[in-house]
Scaffold this active site. Sequence first.
Site, PDB file in Angstrom:
ATOM      1  N   ASN A 443      -2.644 -13.077   3.403  1.00 51.10           N
ATOM      2  CA  ASN A 443      -3.868 -12.380   3.184  1.00 51.10           C
ATOM      3  C   ASN A 443      -4.150 -10.896   3.570  1.00 51.10           C
ATOM      4  O   ASN A 443      -3.553  -9.941   2.862  1.00 51.10           O
ATOM      5  CB  ASN A 443      -5.270 -13.276   3.641  1.00 51.10           C
ATOM      6  CG  ASN A 443      -6.568 -12.647   2.730  1.00 51.10           C
ATOM      7  OD1 ASN A 443      -6.647 -11.666   2.352  1.00 51.10           O
ATOM      8  ND2 ASN A 443      -7.479 -13.559   2.681  1.00 51.10           N
ATOM      9  N   ASP A 444      -4.321 -10.667   5.023  1.00 59.66           N
ATOM     10  CA  ASP A 444      -4.393  -9.399   5.405  1.00 59.66           C
ATOM     11  C   ASP A 444      -2.972  -8.452   5.060  1.00 59.66           C
ATOM     12  O   ASP A 444      -3.076  -7.250   5.040  1.00 59.66           O
ATOM     13  CB  ASP A 444      -4.886  -9.136   6.586  1.00 59.66           C
ATOM     14  CG  ASP A 444      -6.333  -9.906   6.884  1.00 59.66           C
ATOM     15  OD1 ASP A 444      -7.128  -9.820   5.982  1.00 59.66           O
ATOM     16  OD2 ASP A 444      -6.394 -10.589   7.990  1.00 59.66           O
ATOM     17  N   VAL A 445      -1.828  -9.253   5.310  1.00 63.55           N
ATOM     18  CA  VAL A 445      -0.439  -8.469   5.037  1.00 63.55           C
ATOM     19  C   VAL A 445      -0.330  -7.826   3.952  1.00 63.55           C
ATOM     20  O   VAL A 445       0.796  -7.285   3.664  1.00 63.55           O
ATOM     21  CB  VAL A 445       0.628  -9.419   5.759  1.00 63.55           C
ATOM     22  CG1 VAL A 445       0.201  -9.664   7.420  1.00 63.55           C
ATOM     23  CG2 VAL A 445       0.676 -10.537   4.932  1.00 63.55           C
ATOM     24  N   VAL A 446      -1.022  -8.420   2.888  1.00 62.61           N
ATOM     25  CA  VAL A 446      -0.661  -7.766   1.604  1.00 62.61           C
ATOM     26  C   VAL A 446      -2.002  -7.052   0.834  1.00 62.61           C
ATOM     27  O   VAL A 446      -1.993  -6.798  -0.291  1.00 62.61           O
ATOM     28  CB  VAL A 446      -0.447  -9.027   0.546  1.00 62.61           C
ATOM     29  CG1 VAL A 446       0.828  -9.606   0.893  1.00 62.61           C
ATOM     30  CG2 VAL A 446      -1.534 -10.105   0.441  1.00 62.61           C
ATOM     31  N   ALA A 484      -9.312 -10.749   9.328  1.00 65.63           N
ATOM     32  CA  ALA A 484      -9.602  -9.375   9.512  1.00 65.63           C
ATOM     33  C   ALA A 484     -11.163  -9.294   9.015  1.00 65.63           C
ATOM     34  O   ALA A 484     -11.967  -8.534   9.315  1.00 65.63           O
ATOM     35  CB  ALA A 484      -9.189  -8.380   8.850  1.00 65.63           C
TER      36      ALA A 484
END
Length: 517
Positions: A443-446, A484
């Site tokens: 999720n947050d890493v993309v 996040a």
Amino acid sequence: MSSILSIIYLIGSVTFILGLKMLSKPDTARKGNLVAAAGMGLAIIGTIFLYESEGAKLHNYGWIFGGLLIGSVIGVMAAKKVKMTAMPEMVSMFNGMGGACAALISIIEFGHLAGNSGSEGAAAMIKMHQVGDMIDQLGTGSKAFMEQRDLLQAMFTMDYRGTLLIILLGLIIGSVSFAGSVIAWGKLNGRVKDFAFPAQHIVNMIVLGVIVLLAAALLIHVNDVYPLWAHGGGTATGFNLLFYGLLIVSLIYGILFVLPIGGADMPVVISLLNSFTGVAAAFGGFLYDNPVMLTGGILVGSAGTILTILMCKAMNRSLKNVLIGSFGGNKTGAVAGKEQGAYKEISLSDAAVVLAYANKVMIVPGYGLAVAQAQHVCHELEKLLEEKGVDVKYAIHPVAGRMPGHMNVLLAEADVSYDKLLEMEEANAELPTTDAVLVLGANDVVNPAAKTDATSPIYGMPILEVENAKVVIVNKRSMKPGYAGIENDLFFQPKTSMLFGDAKKVLQQLVAEIKQV
């Protein structure tokens, strides 16, 4: 015997270095782990049977082997039963046990220091009375007095600060590592929730300052206090209370600096705590003049520190903020309430066609893949696509999952070829020429907001730039935000399609559909 033990320690130290070197490559990591473990086992056996102190060997073998047996049984059972999703929890707990051991070593050696100093202090006091008698009989100018005065001065100026400094550093770092690791373990398994309060940064700094002041007070007064240890004087009692007060405050700091940190930031925290434990163990090696313990601690500490810095860089975080406890946390920014457009879904059959007819596919694994235990069926999908002539690779973000290297370990368990795992920089270089990206539980890493939205909590964090591919298919259970706590801009872009459902079930259905294409 001592020469044989020295050779054993040398062999153990070399195996640690070789093991760590082998751990740097996925295809030799398992062998490296076994090599280092063998070296540790050899060092333990050598210490038990060959170590001597003033001509006396170790005793209490019943306690020693009882502890080894209990610890070995617990360790083997835990390692065999743990699920891959719970691996970060186990790593955190085991790391905490290492910190606790280092703190206990410091506590025990503080007691030994007090005992030794007390005996020497009593002898010095006897000499003091003797010199007093000489002054009465011979005067201060006599040769006998001068000799006794020099001896007395040597006894009273015996410097314990170096030894105590090592003891205190082992105590502080080991206690922080233990308390922090226990909280991290609780947060990873959901038993401990994120908790923050107003002015927590200031409170953390005050607690850290108290630790420094207590340690400084102990170091300043140790040479004045040591004669009183023999008699249990009031000053010595206060000195001991300061030491145990330092232990308590260090434990409190370990709790405070990990407590507000969010689950998505746990990889950095685990890496930092791991380095703490290594450094604390190295101080134990100094205390015991044990080269293999010193070498192992230095290697773990230095490797953990380097990894922490790399993790911080990957998360766009400051190491200073990690240390004062303002790191991470469940933050919500303006982006959390920002109006987003509509997202579009894709059917299993359409997704199968997109993947089957692509020239290059990039798979982005995340924590959702680990939760679903879908690594094996993911590897099956990879092999099926390759049979159809598709070039398949994996894009690995440094902090994907819940511990450093989580996705690498997960895919290695499924026998995914190591050369197919691309680090973030390599993956980003290939994404513009990639036909389709399959995001599995990441999720947050993309999230492109890390590059485009200055109000986002993750702004500045390096990400996998999957939006540069021609088509993006995102598999997740729902549209719920990641750790996040913000919406992912990627999900609402025109080239992105959502494929909802459990990763394992979805991949199984995709495999079945692709076989029909």
